[in-house]
Design an enzyme around this catalytic site. Structure first.
Site, short mmCIF file in Angstrom:
data_model
loop_
_atom_site.label_atom_id
_atom_site.label_comp_id
_atom_site.label_asym_id
_atom_site.label_seq_id
_atom_site.Cartn_x
_atom_site.Cartn_y
_atom_site.Cartn_z
N GLY A 19 0.81 -1.21 0.00
CA GLY A 19 0.00 0.00 0.00
C GLY A 19 0.85 1.27 0.00
N ASP A 20 1.81 1.33 0.89
CA ASP A 20 2.72 2.47 0.94
C ASP A 20 3.48 2.62 -0.37
OD1 ASP A 20 2.64 3.61 3.72
OD2 ASP A 20 3.08 1.54 4.23
N SER A 21 3.96 1.50 -0.90
CA SER A 21 4.76 1.55 -2.12
C SER A 21 3.93 2.01 -3.31
CB SER A 21 5.37 0.17 -2.39
OG SER A 21 6.23 -0.21 -1.34
N ALA A 52 1.26 3.95 -3.21
CA ALA A 52 1.00 5.38 -3.04
C ALA A 52 2.22 6.19 -3.45
CB ALA A 52 0.63 5.69 -1.59
N ALA A 53 3.41 5.69 -3.16
CA ALA A 53 4.64 6.38 -3.54
C ALA A 53 4.82 6.39 -5.06
CB ALA A 53 5.84 5.71 -2.87
#
Length: 404
Positions: free
Chosen positions: A175-177, A179-180
Site C-alpha cells: 500500500g505504501d509503495s 502510493a509512492a
C-alpha cells in the site's frame, strides 16, 4: 532554484527535492526521484532520525538493512520541524527547491507554518507532494492512515488469500509503495505542466486510492452484475491453466498457458494434443469453468518430471513458466546478472551491500545508485552552508539548541 545538471547524472538531475516525513510512502517517492538523478535533501529529526533507520525484519551488526535502500542517493539534514527556528530553516530550504514531499497527517504542515500557500509565497513554481492514508480532503482525511489500513480499504486485502481463510497480506508494504509510485507519477506530470506554464501545484496521493487504482474491474463487476470478487488463493477465477504445479524433485513451477494458442503448445508437450480441441478445454471460457480438473491433469504430468528439465522443455516449447523465486534464486540467476538487476553499493559499516537496481532502464539517461542511505545529519554542513550560507559557528549554535 534547481540543482546543476551534469552529464550522466540522470534525467532528473536538474531537480532539487526536499523530503519531509518518515517511514515509507513519502520516502519511497523521494527514492524513486533520486534514483533518476534528482538532488534529494531529506530532513530528519535531530538525534533520532527517520524510524526506518531501525526498521526491517533483519539487521546486520545492529544496522538496518532497509534504510540503505530507501534512503539511497539522498542527503541527510537534521531539522527540528516542531521548533519555530527549524520551521524557518525548512522554509528557506524549500524556497530553493523544485519539489517538497511530505507524508504527515493533513493539517500538520499548516500548523508548522509549512502549508502550500505559505511555501509558494517565496516559490510560486513549487510542487508539493502530499502522501497520506486518505488524502487531503474528505471525512476520513484527519485520521491516522497506515499502509495496511489503505490496503484493507482499497480492496486488496479482501481479495488476497485462500478461500475460507482470513484476508491475507503480501509480504511487503504494498500500500505504501503503490502510493509512492502514484505520487511519483503525479510529480513528473506536475513538473511537465510547470515546464509549459511556470505553475506549481499540489500532488495529493492517498494510499487507499493507489490500492483502489489496481483493482481492475472490481467496481463495475459489482455494480453491473452483483459479482463480488473473493479470495481465490493461487489462481484467478476463470483463468486456466495458470497455477503452481508440483515436480518430481519437490520443486514447484508456475505455468501460465491460459491463452488458446499457448494451451495448444502445452498439450503438445504433454503428449495430449487432443485436449486442445476437446470441447471441455478448447476455449478460454471452457477451461475457466473446468479449472480444477485441468489443474489435476497438468499436475499429474508435471509430477513426473524434475523441475529444471521440465522448465527447459516448457521454455523451448514457448510456454510461459518459471520457478517461484526466493532471494537466493535471484542472486544465482544469470538473467538477473545480465540485466544488472542487483547492484552492489559500498557501505561504511556493512561493506559491499547488494540491493535492487534502478528501474525502469532508460537508454539515454539511465538512473543509478550513487550511494547508500547516509548517516544522520551527514550533510548538515554542506547543505546549510551551500544553500543557506551558514558558517560553522552558526551550525554549532543550532546544534546546541536542538534545532539541527
Amino acid at each position: 532554484m534547481t540543482a546543476e545538471a551534469t552529464p550522466g547524472a540522470g534525467a532528473l538531475a536538474d531537480l532539487r527535492v526536499v523530503e519531509m516525513g518518515q517511514l515509507l510512502a513519502g520516502p519511497f517517492c523521494a527514492q524513486l526521484l533520486g534514483d533518476f538523478g534528482a538532488e534529494v535533501i531529506k530532513l530528519e529529526s535531530p538525534g533520532t532520525g527517520d524510524p526506518m533507520r531501525q526498521w526491517g525484519r533483519e539487521q546486520s551488526n545492529g544496522a538496518s538493512l532497509w534504510w540503505p535502500v530507501v534512503a539511497r542517493n539522498k542527503k541527510s539534514v537534521t531539522c527540528n520541524l516542531r521548533d519555530p527556528e527549524g520551521q524557518r530553516l525548512a522554509r528557506e530550504l524549500i524556497a530553493q527547491a523544485d519539489i517538497v514531499i511530505e507524508n504527515f497527517r493533513p493539517g500538520t504542515m499548516e500548523r508548522w507554518g509549512l502549508g502550500y500557500d505559505r511555501l509558494r509565497e517565496g516559490n510560486p513554481e513549487l510542487i508539493m507532494v502530499r502522501v497520506t492514508g486518505y488524502g487531503q480532503t474528505g471525512p476520513y482525511a484527519p485520521r491516522a492512515g497506515y499502509g495496511s489500513i489503505g490496503e484493507a480499504m482499497g480492496g486488496i486485502r479482501y481479495t488476497t488469500g485462500d478461500s475460507g481463510h482470513r484476508p491475507a497480506r503480501t509480504g511487503i508494504s504494498i500500500g505504501d509503495s503503490l502510493a509512492a509510485v502514484f505520487a511519483t507519477i503525479g510529480t513528473l506530470a506536475a513538473v511537465h505542466h510547470r515546464e509549459k506554464t511556470g505553475q506549481g501545484q499540489v500532488v495529493d496521493s492517498a494510499i487507499y486510492e493507489a490500492v483502489l487504482a489496481m483493482m481492475e474491474s472490481l467496481l463495475p463487476e459489482y455494480a453491473l452484475t452483483g459479482y463480488q470478487r473473493e479470495r481465490t488463493g493461487s489462481v484467478l477465477p476463470n483463468v486456466a491453466p495458470s497455477n503452481v504445479y508440483p515436480t518430481a524433485d519437490g520443486e514447484m513451477v508456475l505455468i501460465a498457458a491460459n491463452q488458446d494458442t499457448v494451451f495448444a503448445r502445452l498439450t503438445e508437450l504433454m503428449d495430449r494434443p487432443e485436449l486442445a480441441v476437446d470441447e471441455r478445454y478448447r476455449s478460454h471460457t471452457a477451461r475457466g469453468a473446468r479449472m480444477a480438473e485441468l489443474d489435476d491433469l497438468i499436475s499429474a504430468w508435471t509430477a513426473g518430471h524434475d523441475a529444471e528439465p521440465l522448465l527447459a522443455k516448457l521454455h523451448e516449447g514457448g510456454v510461459p513458466a518459471g520457478r517461484i523465486y526466493t532471494a537466493r534464486d535471484m542472486f544465482a540467476d544469470p538473467h538477473f546478472a545480465a540485466r544488472e538487476a542487483i547492484v552492489r553499493v559500498a557501505h561504511p559499516e556493512l561493506g559491499e551491500l547488494p540491493m535492487q537496481n534502478v528501474f525502469p532502464k532508460l537508454s539515454v539517461t539511465p538512473g543509478r545508485v550513487r550511494h547508500a542511505g547516509p548517516a544522520l545529519g551527514e550533510h548538515n554542513a554542506a547543505v546549510y552552508g551551500e544553500l543557506l550560507g551558514l558558517d560553522a559557528d552558526q551550525l554549532a549554535k543550532l546544534a546546541e539548541t536542538g534545532v539541527i
